[in-house]
Design a protein around this motif. Structure first.
Motif, short mmCIF file in Angstrom:
data_model
loop_
_atom_site.label_atom_id
_atom_site.label_comp_id
_atom_site.label_asym_id
_atom_site.label_seq_id
_atom_site.Cartn_x
_atom_site.Cartn_y
_atom_site.Cartn_z
N ASP A 89 40.23 86.29 50.01
CA ASP A 89 40.75 85.35 51.01
C ASP A 89 42.24 85.09 50.76
N SER A 90 42.64 84.99 49.47
CA SER A 90 44.06 84.82 49.15
C SER A 90 44.86 85.99 49.69
N VAL A 91 44.36 87.21 49.44
CA VAL A 91 45.09 88.40 49.87
C VAL A 91 45.24 88.40 51.40
N ARG A 92 44.16 88.05 52.08
CA ARG A 92 44.21 88.05 53.55
C ARG A 92 45.13 86.96 54.08
N ASP A 93 45.33 85.90 53.28
CA ASP A 93 46.15 84.78 53.71
C ASP A 93 47.63 84.96 53.31
N TYR A 94 47.91 85.97 52.47
CA TYR A 94 49.24 86.02 51.84
C TYR A 94 50.40 86.17 52.84
N ALA A 95 50.19 86.95 53.89
CA ALA A 95 51.27 87.13 54.87
C ALA A 95 51.60 85.78 55.50
N ASN A 96 50.58 85.00 55.88
CA ASN A 96 50.83 83.67 56.48
C ASN A 96 51.44 82.72 55.47
N PHE A 97 50.89 82.75 54.24
CA PHE A 97 51.35 81.86 53.17
C PHE A 97 52.86 82.05 52.94
N THR A 98 53.28 83.31 52.85
CA THR A 98 54.69 83.57 52.54
C THR A 98 55.58 83.41 53.78
N ALA A 99 55.02 83.72 54.97
CA ALA A 99 55.82 83.53 56.20
C ALA A 99 56.10 82.04 56.40
N ASP A 100 55.09 81.23 56.12
CA ASP A 100 55.24 79.78 56.26
C ASP A 100 56.32 79.26 55.28
N LEU A 101 56.29 79.77 54.05
CA LEU A 101 57.30 79.35 53.07
C LEU A 101 58.70 79.77 53.55
N ARG A 102 58.77 80.99 54.08
CA ARG A 102 60.08 81.50 54.54
C ARG A 102 60.61 80.62 55.67
N GLU A 103 59.72 80.28 56.62
CA GLU A 103 60.17 79.46 57.75
C GLU A 103 60.60 78.07 57.30
N ARG A 104 59.84 77.50 56.35
CA ARG A 104 60.15 76.13 55.94
C ARG A 104 61.38 76.05 55.06
N THR A 105 61.64 77.08 54.25
CA THR A 105 62.69 76.94 53.22
C THR A 105 63.87 77.88 53.42
N GLY A 106 63.72 78.90 54.27
CA GLY A 106 64.79 79.90 54.42
C GLY A 106 64.82 80.90 53.26
N ILE A 107 63.90 80.78 52.30
CA ILE A 107 63.85 81.74 51.18
C ILE A 107 62.71 82.71 51.45
N ASP A 108 63.02 84.01 51.46
CA ASP A 108 62.01 85.03 51.78
C ASP A 108 61.39 85.57 50.49
N PRO A 109 60.09 85.33 50.26
CA PRO A 109 59.45 85.87 49.04
C PRO A 109 59.23 87.39 49.11
N GLU A 110 59.61 88.01 50.22
CA GLU A 110 59.54 89.47 50.39
C GLU A 110 58.14 90.03 50.16
N TYR A 111 57.15 89.38 50.76
CA TYR A 111 55.79 89.91 50.68
C TYR A 111 55.68 91.13 51.60
N GLU A 112 55.05 92.19 51.11
CA GLU A 112 54.80 93.38 51.93
C GLU A 112 53.40 93.88 51.63
N CYS A 113 52.65 94.21 52.66
CA CYS A 113 51.33 94.81 52.45
C CYS A 113 51.53 96.33 52.37
N CYS A 114 52.03 96.79 51.24
CA CYS A 114 52.43 98.21 51.11
C CYS A 114 51.28 99.10 50.63
N GLY A 115 50.18 98.50 50.17
CA GLY A 115 49.07 99.28 49.63
C GLY A 115 49.32 99.73 48.20
N THR A 116 48.22 99.99 47.47
CA THR A 116 48.36 100.53 46.11
C THR A 116 47.68 101.88 46.03
#
Ligand SMILES: Cc1cc2nc3c(=O)[nH]c(=O)nc-3n(C[C@H](O)[C@H](O)[C@H](O)COP(=O)(O)OP(=O)(O)OC[C@H]3O[C@@H](n4cnc5c(N)ncnc54)[C@H](O)[C@@H]3O)c2cc1C
Length: 387
Positions: free
Chosen positions: A70-97
């Motif tokens: 559930d964390s993994v599925r939520d990560y894009a939203n979690f980090t996008a929300d932080l980016r929008e609120r703070t202007g700092i981009d955590p640079e999350y990418e679902c690049c695969g392993t």
């Protein structure tokens, strides 16, 4: 310097990814929160971590792996929300392993996981695990070794830049009115009978309705009883950062517990050793660094011309059974544990924050926490260093 509040609804001990994510979530859910950090926020395990955001074994179906997925599925939203609120981009990418399979035994295990993962195709709308031939794998990443049996590709996994994530979380906490007090070590818990009512710090005492213990591997040092019901074990991880003139690959490459993480800025991160025997020592060793270098050159021979940018080591908060402690501490009402996330704290932060906020503000958890509760019987798989 921030002032010490006399009282809050919740005191969070520790300003790593877990403490910051919990503090932000609680404050946004309406609580008055004070976060106490011994040094500077986000400078320990969370800062040291590689930032691979991963779903866990697809053979497993327990509530802990569900939290992780559930964390993994939520990560894009979690980090996008932080980016929008703070202007700092955590640079999350679902690049695969891509796990590079070099031995028969590994290949057989990957095949079996590939079969188990087919059960998730409907839920995710795609295959979560693919098994590639060496030729297929090299058509995606031409820089990888030719000496392999195949590749297991996990399309759900991604990466985040840990230092950026931590800066964003700290800024988010400030904006959501968390009272962050740095350079404020907590020395002990204040108790009235079996209830924890506050903490003693180097800058005086403070009271709160609830105390959240999120001090990473140092959590067990706070109190003898806590050390007995939730022992934590430091597990050193050494890391090397390489600099490349041009990127050689785009996906995270794995081999067993070690990995190569390509960053957007051209760096490649090599990680990590796993050394419970090192105790609380954060030194780098010739053997540790050599093992990482040799693994990297075996997987991607073209890295031989990369230059070394820097190296560091961090202490993962391990536990004897490698599962975190999340939930009420038995015999200490008012104290909630959120620690011991070992190799997965960056991944598990959003879900842990949600669980702790729900426990404190609603008195219930969205997950069955039985396997994560402090005080559970544990099989000793790692060796505990003295707390
Ligand atoms: C080399 C390495 C690679 C990793 N890679 C990954 C990865 O790819 N993906 C992933 O999901 N996870 C990864 N991890 C694991 C992840 O980093 C940890 O699980 C996570 O950071 C733990 O967060 P935390 O907040 O519990 O601990 P920490 O980040 O260690 O924070 C604890 C904080 O508590 C503070 N503190 C301690 N005692 C006190 C006190 N008495 N009073 C006040 N404050 C106190 C400390 O100063 C610290 O800031 C990695 C870890 C390491 C070391």
């Amino acid at each position: 310097m921030s002032t010490v509040h006399q009282s809050s609804d919740v005191i969070v001990i520790g300003g790593g990814v877990i403490g910051l994510a919990i503090a932000d979530r609680l404050a946004r859910d309406g609580a008055r929160v004070t976060l106490l950090e011994r040094g500077q926020c986000g400078r320990e395990a969370s800062w040291a971590g590689a930032g691979i955001i991963q779903s866990g074994s697809w053979h497993r179906r327990d509530p802990l792996v569900q939290m992780q997925r559930d964390s993994v599925r939520d990560y894009a939203n979690f980090t996008a929300d932080l980016r929008e609120r703070t202007g700092i981009d955590p640079e999350y990418e679902c690049c695969g392993t891509m796990e590079l399979l070099l031995e028969d035994q590994q290949y057989r295990m990957a095949r079996s996981e590939f079969k188990a993962a087919a059960a998730y195709e409907k839920e995710y709308g795609r295959r979560v695990i693919e098994l590639w031939t060496p030729e297929q794998a090299r058509s995606f990443e031409s820089a990888i070794t030719t000496d392999l049996l195949g590749v297991k590709y996990d399309s759900t996994a991604g990466q985040v830049r840990s230092p950026r994530l931590l800066r964003a979380l700290q800024q988010a906490c400030i904006q959501s009115k968390v009272n962050i007090v740095e350079q404020c070590e907590v020395k002990g818990l204040i108790q009235e009978k079996d209830r924890v009512t506050g903490v003693r710090t180097v800058r005086g005492s403070q009271s709160a309705g609830h105390v959240v213990l999120a001090a990473g591997v140092w959590s067990a040092r706070l109190d003898q009883y806590v050390a007995a019901v939730m022992p934590t074990i430091p597990v050193r991880g050494q890391m090397v950062l390489l600099n490349l003139p041009t990127p050689l690959f785009a996906r995270v490459l794995e081999r067993g517990r070690t990995y190569l993480v390509p960053r957007r800025d051209g760096h490649v991160l090599l990680g990590a050793t796993q050394e419970p025997e090192a105790g609380f020592d954060k030194d780098l060793t010739a053997g540790g660094v050599a093992a990482l270098m040799s693994m990297a050159l075996r997987l991607v021979p073209g890295l031989k011309d990369a230059t070394v940018a820097t190296m560091w080591a961090g202490l993962r908060p391990g536990t004897p059974d490698s599962r975190p402690y999340i939930g009420p501490v038995p015999g200490m009402s008012g104290l909630i544990a959120a620690t011991g996330h070992f190799r997965c704290g960056l991944t598990l932060a959003p879900t842990t924050a949600r669980i702790v906020s729900d426990l404190i503000l609603r008195g219930e958890s969205p997950y069955d926490l039985a396997r994560c509760l402090p005080g559970r019987p544990v099989e000793n798989r790692l060796t505990a260093a003295p707390a």
